[in-house]
Design an enzyme around this catalytic site. Structure first.
Site, mmCIF file in Angstrom:
data_model
loop_
_atom_site.group_PDB
_atom_site.id
_atom_site.type_symbol
_atom_site.label_atom_id
_atom_site.label_comp_id
_atom_site.label_asym_id
_atom_site.label_seq_id
_atom_site.Cartn_x
_atom_site.Cartn_y
_atom_site.Cartn_z
ATOM 1 N N CYS A 160 -4.352 -2.070 -4.776
ATOM 2 C CA CYS A 160 -5.673 -1.396 -5.059
ATOM 3 C C CYS A 160 -6.722 -2.651 -5.389
ATOM 4 C CB CYS A 160 -5.518 -0.689 -6.563
ATOM 5 S SG CYS A 160 -4.084 0.406 -6.784
ATOM 6 N N ASP A 161 -6.337 -3.393 -5.922
ATOM 7 C CA ASP A 161 -7.523 -4.366 -6.489
ATOM 8 C C ASP A 161 -7.336 -5.965 -5.952
ATOM 9 O OD1 ASP A 161 -8.307 -2.159 -8.170
ATOM 10 O OD2 ASP A 161 -6.655 -2.983 -9.904
ATOM 11 N N CYS A 184 -1.682 -3.163 -9.834
ATOM 12 C CA CYS A 184 -1.655 -2.712 -8.475
ATOM 13 C C CYS A 184 -2.300 -3.678 -7.654
ATOM 14 C CB CYS A 184 -2.321 -1.380 -8.334
ATOM 15 S SG CYS A 184 -2.354 -0.586 -6.650
#
Ligand code: NAP
Length: 315
Positions: free
Chosen positions: A144-145, A141
């Site tokens: 997300c990261d 992701c």
């Protein structure tokens, strides 16, 4: 109408899944005194339990660890009377109400309403180093990261829209992004390809797969294998984003509920109603577009309100 657990062991409302969608549905329906039963499933807490810091969940000025966030969701759901049930559903009969869920250990749940929030699972390459370095440079992701890879070199694996979208997004942070694809053509849309090809930070390695992800405590490089020549090459990278698709966890329901061609549940526009009255869908199981914790939580709330109104209507 009595909103709590019905007589004869029949639940009013059962929620499948304990990611942001399922637990938000539990919080709302428990506060509405429906005493929901929440089935934990194979990955309690959902996909956030395999990420590290979450920085984009509203309400947290400081980063929160994914597993801690899900523990907080769960405690909040428990506080209002959600009951949790450990186990996996092996079969679901949605042909009549109460719906019948058969667990893999033989236990049975009968329920008047059902919220399906079983999520989607990222597809993984399937090499051991990928699991070992998960959250230590390996991610599925970018949203997300990606932020953690500022000025670092990263690899994106895949050739679809997700891979090229993630590659483009990652150029905001990373020093370089190398897209590794197993063929010499992308399946991504032309617009997405044009954007990626024009981006000077993105490089491409064709006809190649990730043979191994290297690094002791964190990712330091990847070993790539050319599938035509079998040649190996090592590429320095601190991040590996696997973007080879997601699989909605809908196998149990595909012959009973309307799904799209890739298996995502189809809900009626602007609601969480599926094609079977009393069965609702929330979160990634019905969303291949947004796939965020906050959007999953939002549809979890919608599902709880839809289920509450459905039960109240006495249909
Ligand atoms: P996808 O279209 O199924 O693409 C998966 C990619 O990963 C393919 O290029 C495939 O290679 C590759 N792949 C699959 N298994 C692999 C393996 N084991 N090893 C190496 N490579 C592997 O998945 P997606 O990109 O996640 O897209 C899913 C759906 O969401 C699509 O309909 C897409 O259009 C849509 N989507 C849309 C947007 C947007 O419009 N903004 C953004 C993201 C996703 P092959 O090409 O060789 O099969």
């Amino acid at each position: 109408m009595e909103k709590t657990e019905s007589a004869g062991g029949v639940e009013s409302l059962t929620i499948l899944g304990t990611g942001p969608a399922g637990l938000t549905a539990a919080i709302y329906s428990a506060r509405a005194n429906l005493k929901p039963l929440c089935v934990e499933g194979v990955q309690p807490g959902g996909q956030l339990t395999i990420t590290s810091e979450v920085e984009n969940y509203p309400g947290f000025a400081e980063p929160v660890m994914g597993p801690d966030l899900m523990t907080a969701f769960r405690k909040q759901a428990e506080r209002f009377g959600t009951r949790f049930f450990q186990g996996n559903v092996a079969q679901a009969d949605l042909s009549k109400r109460p719906f019948r869920l058969l667990m893999d250990d033989g236990r049975e749940i009968l329920t008047q309403a059902l919220i399906i929030s079983t999520g989607a699972s990222a597809k993984w390459i399937g090499i051991p180093s990928e699991q070992r370095l998960m959250g230590k440079g390996v991610s599925a992701c970018a949203t997300c990261d990606g932020f953690f890879f500022r000025n670092l070199d990263v690899v994106v694996v895949g050739g679809g829209d997700t891979a090229l979208e993630e590659a483009t997004f990652l150029t905001r942070f990373a020093k370089s992004v190398t897209v590794v694809h197993r063929r010499d053509q992308f399946r991504a849309s032309k617009a997405m390809q044009d954007r990626a090809f024009k981006n000077p930070k993105i490089k491409f390695v064709w006809n190649s797969v990730v043979d191994e992800i290297l690094g002791e405590k964190a990712v330091t490089s990847v070993r790539l294998k050319n599938v035509l020549t079998q040649d190996l090459q090592e590429l320095k990278a601190e991040g590996v984003f696997v973007a080879i698709g997601h699989q909605p966890n809908t196998a149990l329901f595909r012959n009973q509920l309307n799904c799209d061609e890739t298996g995502y549940l189809i809900t009626q526009k602007g609601s969480t109603y599926t094609n079977i009255p009393g069965v609702f869908a929330a979160g990634d199981v019905a969303d291949h577009v947004y796939r965020q914790a906050v959007t999953a939580a939002g549809t979890g709330c919608m599902a709880a309100l839809d289920a509450e109104r459905f039960l109240e209507s006495g249909e």
